[in-house]
Write a protein that holds these residues in place. Sequence first.
Motif, mmCIF file in Angstrom:
data_model
loop_
_atom_site.group_PDB
_atom_site.id
_atom_site.type_symbol
_atom_site.label_atom_id
_atom_site.label_comp_id
_atom_site.label_asym_id
_atom_site.label_seq_id
_atom_site.Cartn_x
_atom_site.Cartn_y
_atom_site.Cartn_z
ATOM 1 N N ASN A 191 0.847 -1.191 0.000
ATOM 2 C CA ASN A 191 0.000 0.000 0.000
ATOM 3 C C ASN A 191 0.881 1.240 0.000
ATOM 4 N N HIS A 192 1.023 1.855 -1.168
ATOM 5 C CA HIS A 192 1.786 3.096 -1.321
ATOM 6 C C HIS A 192 0.864 4.256 -1.664
ATOM 7 N N ARG A 193 -0.383 4.172 -1.258
ATOM 8 C CA ARG A 193 -1.371 5.186 -1.624
ATOM 9 C C ARG A 193 -1.077 6.510 -0.915
ATOM 10 N N THR A 194 -1.529 7.590 -1.556
ATOM 11 C CA THR A 194 -1.378 8.927 -0.974
ATOM 12 C C THR A 194 -2.727 9.554 -0.639
ATOM 13 N N ASP A 195 -3.823 8.795 -0.821
ATOM 14 C CA ASP A 195 -5.131 9.320 -0.413
ATOM 15 C C ASP A 195 -5.410 8.871 1.020
ATOM 16 N N GLY A 196 -6.669 8.928 1.440
ATOM 17 C CA GLY A 196 -7.017 8.599 2.815
ATOM 18 C C GLY A 196 -6.948 7.129 3.156
ATOM 19 N N TYR A 197 -6.637 6.277 2.190
ATOM 20 C CA TYR A 197 -6.540 4.835 2.414
ATOM 21 C C TYR A 197 -5.094 4.340 2.445
ATOM 22 N N GLY A 198 -4.138 5.230 2.625
ATOM 23 C CA GLY A 198 -2.746 4.820 2.646
ATOM 24 C C GLY A 198 -1.922 5.722 3.535
ATOM 25 N N GLY A 199 -0.612 5.517 3.475
ATOM 26 C CA GLY A 199 0.304 6.363 4.225
ATOM 27 C C GLY A 199 0.425 5.932 5.672
ATOM 28 N N SER A 200 -0.217 6.649 6.565
ATOM 29 C CA SER A 200 -0.157 6.365 7.997
ATOM 30 C C SER A 200 -0.871 5.057 8.325
ATOM 31 N N ILE A 201 -0.627 4.564 9.532
ATOM 32 C CA ILE A 201 -1.356 3.385 9.995
ATOM 33 C C ILE A 201 -2.854 3.651 9.975
ATOM 34 N N GLU A 202 -3.247 4.828 10.404
ATOM 35 C CA GLU A 202 -4.672 5.181 10.382
ATOM 36 C C GLU A 202 -5.249 5.066 8.978
ATOM 37 N N GLY A 203 -4.490 5.484 7.976
ATOM 38 C CA GLY A 203 -4.954 5.378 6.599
ATOM 39 C C GLY A 203 -4.989 3.946 6.116
ATOM 40 N N ARG A 204 -3.982 3.166 6.478
ATOM 41 C CA ARG A 204 -3.900 1.791 5.970
ATOM 42 C C ARG A 204 -4.925 0.859 6.610
ATOM 43 N N ILE A 205 -5.353 1.153 7.830
ATOM 44 C CA ILE A 205 -6.386 0.300 8.437
ATOM 45 C C ILE A 205 -7.793 0.722 8.019
ATOM 46 N N ARG A 206 -7.915 1.850 7.352
ATOM 47 C CA ARG A 206 -9.249 2.412 7.060
ATOM 48 C C ARG A 206 -10.100 1.460 6.236
ATOM 49 N N PHE A 207 -9.533 0.838 5.205
ATOM 50 C CA PHE A 207 -10.329 -0.044 4.350
ATOM 51 C C PHE A 207 -10.869 -1.219 5.156
ATOM 52 N N ALA A 208 -10.023 -1.857 5.948
ATOM 53 C CA ALA A 208 -10.472 -2.999 6.755
ATOM 54 C C ALA A 208 -11.594 -2.597 7.689
ATOM 55 N N VAL A 209 -11.453 -1.452 8.331
ATOM 56 C CA VAL A 209 -12.462 -1.008 9.288
ATOM 57 C C VAL A 209 -13.758 -0.647 8.572
ATOM 58 N N GLU A 210 -13.657 0.002 7.424
ATOM 59 C CA GLU A 210 -14.871 0.357 6.673
ATOM 60 C C GLU A 210 -15.590 -0.884 6.167
ATOM 61 N N VAL A 211 -14.851 -1.880 5.711
ATOM 62 C CA VAL A 211 -15.476 -3.128 5.271
ATOM 63 C C VAL A 211 -16.196 -3.791 6.447
ATOM 64 N N ALA A 212 -15.517 -3.892 7.581
ATOM 65 C CA ALA A 212 -16.140 -4.529 8.741
ATOM 66 C C ALA A 212 -17.374 -3.767 9.195
ATOM 67 N N ALA A 213 -17.295 -2.452 9.196
ATOM 68 C CA ALA A 213 -18.446 -1.648 9.613
ATOM 69 C C ALA A 213 -19.608 -1.805 8.645
ATOM 70 N N ALA A 214 -19.311 -1.840 7.345
ATOM 71 C CA ALA A 214 -20.368 -1.986 6.343
ATOM 72 C C ALA A 214 -21.058 -3.335 6.455
ATOM 73 N N VAL A 215 -20.264 -4.388 6.626
ATOM 74 C CA VAL A 215 -20.836 -5.730 6.745
ATOM 75 C C VAL A 215 -21.667 -5.835 8.024
ATOM 76 N N ALA A 216 -21.122 -5.339 9.135
ATOM 77 C CA ALA A 216 -21.857 -5.402 10.402
ATOM 78 C C ALA A 216 -23.154 -4.617 10.325
#
Length: 353
Positions: A191-216
């Motif tokens: 993950n070498h993204r420069t948008d809100g889904y990459g960079g920092s740990i907060e950015g890199r965990i965002r997709f996983a958290v959004e998927v889990a939240a959407a499914v739940a």
Amino acid sequence: MLNSLWTPTTVGALSLPHRLVMAPMTRDRSTPEGVPTELNAEYYAQRASHALIITEGTQPSADGQGYPLTPGIHDDAQIAGWRKVTDAVHAAGGKIVIQLMHTGRIAHPDNTPHGRQPVAPSAIKPQGEMFTASGLQDMPTPRALTTQEVMATVDDFRRAAAAAVAAGADGVEIHGANGYLVHQFLSDNTNHRTDGYGGSIEGRIRFAVEVAAAVADEIGAERTGIRISPGNTYNDIAESDTTELYPALLDALRPLGLAYLHMLHLGDEKILDTVRAKWPSTLILNRAGAELPARAEDIAAGTADLVSVGALSLANPDLVERVRAGAPLNTPDPATFYGGGAAGYTDYPAHTG
């Protein structure tokens, strides 16, 4: 020590008779269109005495497929195919959740009906080869998802979860491990993204958290689990900040109230201790390569609440009955793990003693 396996427990919405779980295993025996078959239904129903069956990885969208003959859960025919499986498992007294697995860059166009370039967080070619109908081939460089496509992929998981429940599944497990798409977003080498889904740990965990939240949100947190594999290098993953990444991920996931966390443990006890401390609710542990007494000891010690097993379940449809009786176990045949028909799939014998 094995007695700790046999105590009943509750996992989210499910009341389970014991704590021995069938782990997800890719078997490559669906139709080319990703539709589960009667043979798949027989395979899973044979193993219904496990406390819970977690199915093979199932693509939530057409672009989620990486391997040949893997099942999907994104169109009506696939839903109907999975209904055969869930009905068979329930008729045999079992519980079953469908694992949602988007392979991301671990893919080859020859393995999909659409033949498109794989997608990933970033356009970074994975090392390694992929099995295809024409033999082993290098995996191509994937196409980086746009920000809008990342959001659309979150919705793909949401729709797939709804489809799984419509197909009769008792819940879903999000595959966030083993170098597939969710894991690719987590890891800084993929993950070498420069948008809100990459960079920092907060950015890199965002997709996983959004998927889990959407499914739940779609099917209920009590029907939603997620799998992780901290420190796993499989599929060309190289995490440089595992000890910071996973505590942050679990801190973000914990408020969702998910039914369970499923962890593939590869031997680093410090990581396991951290995960246990950060996840006080249901933890399913897959201690790779460990014998059953060692796995049962994890339950007795409170390190895990349930344990999952892979190859032992593959080769022993009646694993629960064999272990309870102290009976010998069948030996798995690796030559029949992937693809083919009934041989090495539904023809492993049950214990007759």
